[in-house]
Design a protein around this motif. Structure first.
Motif, PDB file in Angstrom:
ATOM      1  N   UNK A1028       0.831  -1.202   0.000  1.00  0.00           N
ATOM      2  CA  UNK A1028       0.000   0.000   0.000  1.00  0.00           C
ATOM      3  C   UNK A1028       0.868   1.256   0.000  1.00  0.00           C
ATOM      4  N   UNK A1029       1.941   1.210   0.765  1.00  0.00           N
ATOM      5  CA  UNK A1029       2.852   2.366   0.794  1.00  0.00           C
ATOM      6  C   UNK A1029       3.485   2.588  -0.565  1.00  0.00           C
ATOM      7  N   UNK A1030       3.900   1.489  -1.216  1.00  0.00           N
ATOM      8  CA  UNK A1030       4.490   1.604  -2.550  1.00  0.00           C
ATOM      9  C   UNK A1030       3.476   2.168  -3.529  1.00  0.00           C
ATOM     10  N   UNK A1031       2.253   1.617  -3.462  1.00  0.00           N
ATOM     11  CA  UNK A1031       1.228   2.024  -4.434  1.00  0.00           C
ATOM     12  C   UNK A1031       0.830   3.472  -4.268  1.00  0.00           C
ATOM     13  N   UNK A1032       0.718   3.938  -3.049  1.00  0.00           N
ATOM     14  CA  UNK A1032       0.207   5.296  -2.806  1.00  0.00           C
ATOM     15  C   UNK A1032       1.295   6.361  -2.804  1.00  0.00           C
ATOM     16  N   UNK A1033       2.535   5.987  -2.526  1.00  0.00           N
ATOM     17  CA  UNK A1033       3.571   7.011  -2.353  1.00  0.00           C
ATOM     18  C   UNK A1033       4.714   6.921  -3.352  1.00  0.00           C
ATOM     19  N   UNK A1034       4.895   5.733  -3.978  1.00  0.00           N
ATOM     20  CA  UNK A1034       6.056   5.584  -4.842  1.00  0.00           C
ATOM     21  C   UNK A1034       5.691   5.285  -6.296  1.00  0.00           C
ATOM     22  N   UNK A1035       4.642   4.537  -6.484  1.00  0.00           N
ATOM     23  CA  UNK A1035       4.352   4.040  -7.822  1.00  0.00           C
ATOM     24  C   UNK A1035       4.007   5.177  -8.776  1.00  0.00           C
ATOM     25  N   UNK A1036       4.557   5.099  -9.941  1.00  0.00           N
ATOM     26  CA  UNK A1036       4.337   6.106 -10.966  1.00  0.00           C
ATOM     27  C   UNK A1036       3.475   5.578 -12.117  1.00  0.00           C
ATOM     28  N   UNK A1037       3.340   4.266 -12.189  1.00  0.00           N
ATOM     29  CA  UNK A1037       2.580   3.665 -13.285  1.00  0.00           C
ATOM     30  C   UNK A1037       1.189   3.274 -12.791  1.00  0.00           C
ATOM     31  N   UNK A1038       0.154   3.649 -13.560  1.00  0.00           N
ATOM     32  CA  UNK A1038      -1.223   3.431 -13.141  1.00  0.00           C
ATOM     33  C   UNK A1038      -1.562   1.946 -13.042  1.00  0.00           C
ATOM     34  N   UNK A1039      -1.145   1.189 -14.026  1.00  0.00           N
ATOM     35  CA  UNK A1039      -1.461  -0.242 -14.013  1.00  0.00           C
ATOM     36  C   UNK A1039      -0.778  -0.939 -12.850  1.00  0.00           C
ATOM     37  N   UNK A1040       0.548  -0.621 -12.622  1.00  0.00           N
ATOM     38  CA  UNK A1040       1.283  -1.232 -11.507  1.00  0.00           C
ATOM     39  C   UNK A1040       0.623  -0.902 -10.183  1.00  0.00           C
ATOM     40  N   UNK A1041       0.126   0.298 -10.072  1.00  0.00           N
ATOM     41  CA  UNK A1041      -0.508   0.702  -8.820  1.00  0.00           C
ATOM     42  C   UNK A1041      -1.745  -0.152  -8.550  1.00  0.00           C
ATOM     43  N   UNK A1042      -2.502  -0.390  -9.594  1.00  0.00           N
ATOM     44  CA  UNK A1042      -3.714  -1.195  -9.404  1.00  0.00           C
ATOM     45  C   UNK A1042      -3.358  -2.617  -8.984  1.00  0.00           C
ATOM     46  N   UNK A1043      -2.317  -3.174  -9.619  1.00  0.00           N
ATOM     47  CA  UNK A1043      -1.891  -4.527  -9.265  1.00  0.00           C
ATOM     48  C   UNK A1043      -1.401  -4.572  -7.826  1.00  0.00           C
ATOM     49  N   UNK A1044      -0.588  -3.592  -7.451  1.00  0.00           N
ATOM     50  CA  UNK A1044      -0.037  -3.573  -6.085  1.00  0.00           C
ATOM     51  C   UNK A1044      -1.148  -3.426  -5.051  1.00  0.00           C
ATOM     52  N   UNK A1045      -2.127  -2.581  -5.338  1.00  0.00           N
ATOM     53  CA  UNK A1045      -3.245  -2.424  -4.417  1.00  0.00           C
ATOM     54  C   UNK A1045      -4.042  -3.721  -4.298  1.00  0.00           C
ATOM     55  N   UNK A1046      -4.213  -4.378  -5.409  1.00  0.00           N
ATOM     56  CA  UNK A1046      -4.990  -5.612  -5.394  1.00  0.00           C
ATOM     57  C   UNK A1046      -4.276  -6.693  -4.600  1.00  0.00           C
ATOM     58  N   UNK A1047      -2.951  -6.843  -4.857  1.00  0.00           N
ATOM     59  CA  UNK A1047      -2.199  -7.851  -4.106  1.00  0.00           C
ATOM     60  C   UNK A1047      -2.132  -7.474  -2.638  1.00  0.00           C
ATOM     61  N   UNK A1048      -2.013  -6.186  -2.379  1.00  0.00           N
ATOM     62  CA  UNK A1048      -1.998  -5.738  -0.995  1.00  0.00           C
ATOM     63  C   UNK A1048      -3.291  -6.066  -0.275  1.00  0.00           C
ATOM     64  N   UNK A1049      -4.378  -5.927  -0.975  1.00  0.00           N
ATOM     65  CA  UNK A1049      -5.673  -6.256  -0.369  1.00  0.00           C
ATOM     66  C   UNK A1049      -5.753  -7.742  -0.053  1.00  0.00           C
ATOM     67  N   UNK A1050      -5.264  -8.557  -1.004  1.00  0.00           N
ATOM     68  CA  UNK A1050      -5.262  -9.999  -0.767  1.00  0.00           C
ATOM     69  C   UNK A1050      -4.366 -10.355   0.428  1.00  0.00           C
ATOM     70  N   UNK A1051      -3.188  -9.693   0.510  1.00  0.00           N
ATOM     71  CA  UNK A1051      -2.285  -9.960   1.633  1.00  0.00           C
ATOM     72  C   UNK A1051      -2.930  -9.550   2.954  1.00  0.00           C
ATOM     73  N   UNK A1052      -3.669  -8.471   2.920  1.00  0.00           N
ATOM     74  CA  UNK A1052      -4.348  -8.003   4.133  1.00  0.00           C
ATOM     75  C   UNK A1052      -5.378  -9.032   4.587  1.00  0.00           C
ATOM     76  N   UNK A1053      -6.153  -9.549   3.629  1.00  0.00           N
ATOM     77  CA  UNK A1053      -7.167 -10.554   3.946  1.00  0.00           C
ATOM     78  C   UNK A1053      -6.490 -11.830   4.456  1.00  0.00           C
TER      79      UNK A1053
END
Length: 1324
Positions: A1028-1053
């Motif tokens: 989540x930190x990478x996706x919200x504060x570091x990621x510059x690519x829109x698609x990568x951000x969506x993937x990172x958020x999605x995997x982050x959500x799965x990791x959270x669950x």
């Protein structure tokens, strides 16, 4: 009668009397056979100096001595050389005096534990007398024989008790037909007296019937004894008796024949027997005679006598050799002397009792008065002392100058002895005071020390005399013996200055001759004293004081430099009994000590010290000698003085380092000279003439020796020029490569020899120089260098030279290394040597750069320039260090490369060496597997490669254990930089959970790897947070951000084990925000794909989507904001909420195109507000952006046309209002819950959306913008305010807005508008 016999000695030659083939015909000729001392050190270059030892290089040595003007011989400079005084050994020497040991030592003084003795010397003929309880011994102390020809005279045994006084004796002037002195001996208790007119003829008494000796007796009263014998020739001898009486002793009858006649000299008071210290006892009335001294010779056979008592009574007598006498003055000057001393030293006198004051000795000065008879003045110098008291444990010794006048005695001068305060000792030899001619230096002889005091006074009138009684600037110094040696001065005697002038014939061999002191010829002896010292031998102390004082100037006190020099150059030998450690009475300021030490060190280093030989046949020996003296200097400073400042000792250490470094360089040159072809020049032959320039060449045609003699102190200037020889040669034409390599090797040898020797010497010597507290490390680098001068071993020029040396040598090896080298043995040998030198060069580079950077870091007082220099050097060092070490592995010395990298903790180089070795092995394995060679050979080689790879990997793992995390970090960074991410995450398993975890979590740069590592460790919650930190504060690519958020959500669950909507709400918000931006990307990606580049796409986007007034060219600020946002949208980059809001709200297409895929025109403002609600901005920035969205929403439509109701039906007016962006935004907001009852987001009235015209409000968003940029954007926003104001004023928008709001809300909640009927129908 006394018997006499010749003393037997061990040498067969010495058993018979030594006589020269040609005996001197006079005492003057005898004196000419002795070599005297020169008046000052600037004029005592001897014939036994360097010139006599120069060998084949005599002309060079003569020029050297001429240019230097040295006053020391080679031998005496080393402290063990003999001067020309018959083989005398100098014990110390300075520009004031010299102390030397004479070789002639009779057997009684050679014994390890000699029996108690007393002694005296006679300077006029060079003979000495030693008396024990059993015998008298006479020998010529100026003899060059170590066992001199000695005459012994057995004495009666009836006065040989343990507490009996010593027999008394004196040498008598030689008779007319002899060169040998006579001898008179007096037994103190019985008064028995014997006289021999020649000590040599006395031996022959047993061979001839004619007796040469005579006897007599002193008439003593009961309890009386003889205490002293004074030689008053030609008036005979004066005996002092314990009762206070005087007696005249004549040794010849009126006819001139030997005979003893004693006459009691009456007219002087009597007292009881006692020593000179007995005068101190309270109530004593005794008149204890402490001095009977012969004065002027008045006429034939008549002489003046001065007598002094311990209580301060002085009398003046006239005595004749016939026995007649007269007492012409008797004065008590005790009070006068005490008063004069009190004026000079009031504080010292106040602390002492006057009863403790005693006269110790007296000496008659040289008389220059031309008056006749008894009325002329007589100068007397007196030694007096205050004995110790409980308040003052030390003695106070004073020299007092008296003048006998016809009317009494005047006290003319007082000098308090400051350098010696040892009390007088009972049972020791009586202190003596000598004033040898010409009387400019007084010698105060104590039992273990001699004090020299200058008595010179300027020739001025009485009215010019200073009122001060004491000349505080008078020179004084002390020569004493070491406390750990059992040395005692048992006898002494003066030596007058002697000149090579022809004496008068009528005084030949007579004591009446003054030729030795008043001659005008060549000086052959300085004034001084001879000492007979048990445990030391026969010692001469001579003063260089023949220059008279012409003006009243204060004589400088003894400088500490002179003291240190004597210790350094003479005190280095263990058999030197003199004390060079100083005395507690003498102290010097620490600044003076430091200044003197530095000056001496520089003089030794540059060979300009007076005590050093000008040259030696061996320059290596000369450098070794200088190094030894520098060490002696350090040892003496450490043992004698308080600790010097680190700044001073650091400079002293640097001088010593340079001396050792120069010696190492000289030895390199010597080694290369042995293998050099005739006429071939080496590096030093090119460099040194450049360094010397136009300086005088003291080495004649050899500037190399000149430099090593004079200029080794600037060796830091030589080292950087070591490669200049190569440059010089190559500039003159094409040079053969092997020859160039040889020159390169010699230059490397010079640099490495100098620097490594200096560093190694520093390591060994830091304790000696008291620098062990800051200390040095094992490489010779000081740990603490604050306020110290920069280390000479790492000057910036040297660092540059070291780097160049390494670079040139590597290039040289690469040039010559190849197949041709195998057939060139000479070239192969040279290149292999250069390759070996690379190890030393790499070591020197690391040491030098480490040393210099550390010094710079610690010089905070030097200013920012020095600190910045340290940073620059450190950065350069880290950048270049691997380049110095890694070539060793390439040249077949991997072990040395690993060793250096480990030593200097170059972990990056260790990582690269190991990793590159593994890569090389793997490449070889791959090539080998593709090879068609013999299968068995391939398998064998494969096994060897596998074993080498295993060893390298084990080495890498061992470094993890040895160096820990710092090494691990370098390894991980190397793997990241080289894209070996799989090895990073899966390799080095033992340290994965510790070092790798900390490494990946240490920086946000590794967050994209860290979450993978966290998942591998089973830490799903941390992985989710990281993603989540990478996706919200570091990621510059829109698609990568969506993937990172999605995997982050799965990791959270996965971390929770179940789906918790509350926990993943923030992730869902971010995903929704990504979806909004993705709709924008989908709408514009076609433009990006069909455009040449991003700039082209932006231009098309402007034309298609931003043709409205808000992005016109007049609105440069807003236009630029939109262009930046559109560029990121086209590239698929991540946009911030505010950037997205600008993109959506500034767009205004005439074609009705929307920037959101699937959205109708005007819907952008709702999505801008929706994105704002998901963005989580701070309140101030959120309100600013919210106002901006609504303001632009009101400005999207032409309200003046919409609200112009003239000639329009309600249906048309209503339809136009419902088609506005305001209506759609409100409708969607209520419809989709954005404007829910408790939501912070609610529709804003137009008057609530104005920009405040405050740049500070703008600064909350554009924090990094400058004033110009803020003003530009602020101007555009102000223009938006004006447009909105116009709508409010001309269209009554403020009145219409509530209706539009209500209609939109009702429509959102389920109502609809029947356009034909014009009624609003509500669903039940």
């Amino acid at each position: 009668m006394f018997s006499s016999n010749h003393l037997s000695v061990e040498s067969a030659t010495a058993r018979r009397r030594h006589r020269p083939t040609s005996r001197p015909t006079s005492r003057t000729q005898h004196r000419q056979e002795r070599s005297g001392s020169n008046a000052s050190m600037s004029r005592n270059v001897r014939e036994s100096s360097v010139i006599s030892q120069r060998g084949a290089s005599g002309s060079f040595a003569e020029r050297e001595l001429s240019s230097l003007g040295k006053a020391m011989t080679m031998a005496s400079a080393r402290g063990d050389g003999k001067n020309m005084d018959g083989g005398a050994v100098d014990w110390t020497k300075n520009n004031k005096f010299r102390v030397s040991k004479l070789p002639a030592l009779p057997p009684p003084l050679k014994m390890a534990n000699p029996s108690p003795i007393t002694a005296a010397t006679e300077g006029s003929n060079g003979y000495a007398l030693v008396l024990s309880h059993t015998a008298a011994y006479v020998w010529q102390y100026t003899s060059s024989d170590t066992i001199p020809h000695t005459f012994s005279f057995p004495l009666p045994n009836d006065e040989q008790g343990a507490n009996s006084p010593f027999p008394l004796g004196a040498l008598v002037s030689p008779s007319a037909n002899s060169d040998e002195p006579g001898l008179v001996v007096v037994m103190p208790l019985s008064g028995r007296t014997a006289y021999w007119d020649s000590v040599g003829s006395a031996v022959a008494e047993g061979l001839f019937s004619k007796r040469r000796g005579v006897e007599g007796k002193v008439p003593l009263i009961s309890g009386e004894s003889v205490t002293a014998v004074c030689n008053a020739e030609p008036a005979g001898f004066i005996l002092s008796l314990s009762s206070g009486r005087l007696a005249h002793l004549a040794l010849r009858d009126p006819a001139g024949r030997p005979g003893i006649a004693v006459t009691i000299m009456r007219g002087y008071g009597t007292g009881m027997m006692g020593g000179f210290l007995g005068a101190l006892r309270a109530g004593s009335s005794r008149r204890d005679i402490v001095a009977v001294r012969a004065g002027r010779i008045l006429k034939m056979g008549e002489r003046e006598i001065i007598v002094a008592t311990a209580r301060g009574n002085f009398s003046r007598w006239l005595a004749n050799r016939s026995g007649t006498y007269a007492n012409i003055a008797d004065v008590d000057v005790r009070d006068n002397i005490l008063s004069a001393i009190e004026q000079v030293a009031p504080e010292e006198v106040q602390l002492r009792s006057k009863d403790a004051f005693v006269i110790v000795d007296a000496a008659v000065g040289e008389n220059h008065d031309t008056a006749e008879g008894n009325n002329c003045d007589v100068d007397v110098l007196v030694l007096a002392s205050f004995m110790p008291t409980p308040n003052s444990p030390g003695a106070l010794h004073v020299s007092v100058s008296l003048k006998f006048r016809s009317g009494g005695i005047d006290v003319c001068d007082v000098h308090v002895v400051r350098c010696y305060a040892t009390p007088l000792e009972e049972g020791k030899t009586r202190p003596r005071l000598y004033l040898p001619k010409p009387g400019r230096t007084a010698f105060l002889v104590f039992s273990r020390a001699v004090v020299l005091v200058s008595t010179q006074k300027p020739d001025v009138d009485d009215n010019e005399m200073n009122e001060d009684v004491e000349d505080q600037g008078a020179f004084e110094d002390v020569v004493d013996f070491r406390g750990d040696l059992n040395v005692e001065i048992v006898g002494s005697g003066p030596e007058d200055a002697m000149f090579d002038s022809a004496p008068r014939s009528d005084t030949m061999g007579s004591f009446t001759s003054d030729a030795e002191a008043t001659g005008t010829g060549k000086k052959i002896r300085n004034p001084g004293v001879m000492l007979v010292a048990k445990g030391a031998g026969i010692v001469r102390l001579e003063a260089f004081d023949l220059e008279a004082v012409k003006k009243r100037v204060l004589t400088e006190p003894v400088k500490v430099k002179s003291k240190i020099e004597q210790a350094v150059f003479y005190g280095v030998k263990e058999d030197n009994p003199l004390n060079f450690q100083g005395r507690k009475e003498i102290s010097y300021g620490i600044e003076e000590i430091e200044e003197a030490a530095l000056e001496i060190s520089q003089e030794i280093l540059s060979s300009t010290s007076e005590y050093l030989p000008a040259v030696l046949p061996s320059l290596d020996a000369h450098l070794s000698l200088r190094a030894a003296h520098l060490r002696a200097l350090a040892e003496h400073l450490r043992a004698t003085f308080p600790p010097l400042s680190n700044k001073t000792t650091w400079r002293l250490l640097a001088d010593a380092e340079k001396c050792h470094a120069a010696r190492a360089v000289w030895n390199v040159r010597e080694a290369h000279l042995r293998h050099r072809q005739e006429g071939e020049e080496g590096a030093l032959e090119v460099i040194i003439p450049e360094l010397l320039g136009s300086d005088d060449d003291i080495g004649g045609s050899d500037p190399i020796r000149t430099w090593f003699l004079r200029y080794v102190g600037s060796i830091e200037d030589l080292i950087p020029k070591a490669k200049h020889a190569m440059v010089e040669k190559t500039s003159k034409g094409r040079y053969e490569k092997v020859t160039m390599a040889k020159m390169d090797a010699e230059a490397n040898d010079i640099v490495l020899a100098a620097l490594m020797k200096a560093w190694n010497f520093r390591i060994r010597s830091v304790k000696l120089y008291r620098l062990d507290k800051p200390g040095v490390d094992s490489n010779g680098i000081m740990n603490k260098t604050t306020s110290l001068l920069p280390p000479w071993t790492s000057g910036t020029d040297i660092l540059q030279a070291l780097s160049v040396h390494h670079e040139v040598s590597v290039a040289m090896i690469k040039t010559l290394w190849g197949p041709r080298l195998a057939s060139d043995l000479e070239g192969k040998e040279v290149i292999e040597r250069v390759a070996e030198q690379l190890v030393g060069l790499a070591e020197a580079c690391c040491r030098g750069f480490e040393e210099r950077s550390l010094w710079c870091e610690q010089q905070s007082e030097e200013g920012e320039g020095t600190l910045q220099e340290g940073i620059t050097i450190k950065e350069r060092y880290i950048a270049q260090r691997g380049g110095w070490i890694k070539p060793l592995a390439e040249l077949g010395m991997p072990g040395k490369a690993y060793e250096l990298a480990e030593k200097w903790q170059d972990y990056r180089t260790l990582v690269e060496l190991c990793s590159e070795e593994v890569i090389r092995i793997e490449a070889n394995q791959k090539d080998l597997n593709n090879s068609t060679s013999n299968r068995e050979a391939v398998e064998r080689e494969n096994a060897e490669l596998a074993h080498a790879k295993k060893q390298t990997i084990e080495r890498m793992e061992a470094y993890f254990d040895k160096f820990g995390e710092v090494y691990a970090i370098e390894m991980y960074e190397y793997l990241v930089e080289n894209g070996q991410l799989q090895k990073l995450l899966n390799g080095f398993e033992n340290w994965r959970e510790t070092y790798l975890t900390r490494f990946l979590r240490s920086s946000r740069r590794y967050a994209k790897l860290s979450w993978i590592h966290d998942v591998g460790l089973g830490e799903h919650a941390r992985a989710a947070d990281t993603l989540l930190e990478v996706a919200t504060e570091q990621e510059e690519d829109q698609w990568n951000k969506k993937v990172e958020l999605s995997i982050g959500k799965l990791a959270k669950i996965a971390a929770m084990g179940y789906l918790d909507e509350q926990s993943v709400r923030s992730i869902d918000s971010e995903l929704e925000l990504v979806d909004i931006q993705n709709r924008v990307y989908e709408a514009v990606k076609v433009i990006g794909k069909t455009s040449i580049d991003t700039d082209g796409a932006v231009q098309i986007g402007l034309e298609k989507y931003a043709g409205g007034i808000l992005t016109s060219k007049k609105r440069a600020g807003c236009r630029e904001l939109w262009k930046r946002a559109f560029a990121r949208a086209v590239e698929g980059g991540v946009m911030g909420v505010e950037e997205l809001a600008d993109l959506l709200t500034l767009a205004d297409s005439d074609e009705g195109a929307s920037l959101l895929l699937g959205a109708e025109r005007g819907e952008e403002f709702y999505w801008a507000l929706r994105a704002l609600s998901l963005g989580g901005l701070p309140l101030e920035r959120r309100k600013f952006t919210e106002n901006t969205i609504w303001r632009r929403c009101f400005l999207r439509d032409n309200w003046q046309a919409i609200l112009d109701t003239r000639n329009k039906t309600d249906k048309h007016v209503q339809a136009a209002a419902y088609d506005t962006a305001v209506h759609k935004t409100i409708k969607f907001g209520y419809e989709r819950g954005l404007f829910a009852q408790h939501s912070p987001y609610q529709p804003l009235a137009p008057e609530e959306t104005f920009f405040s015209d405050s740049l500070e409000e703008l600064r909350t968003r554009f924090a990094r913008a400058d004033e110009s940029e803020l003003n530009t954007v602020g101007h555009d926003l102000s223009q938006e305010n004006k447009l909105l104001t116009r709508f409010l004023e001309k269209t009554q928008l403020r009145v219409w807005f509530p209706g539009v709001l209500d209609a939109a809300r009702r429509e959102a909640y389920g109502g609809y508008v029947d356009v034909e009927d014009g009624e609003v129908m509500m669903e039940e």
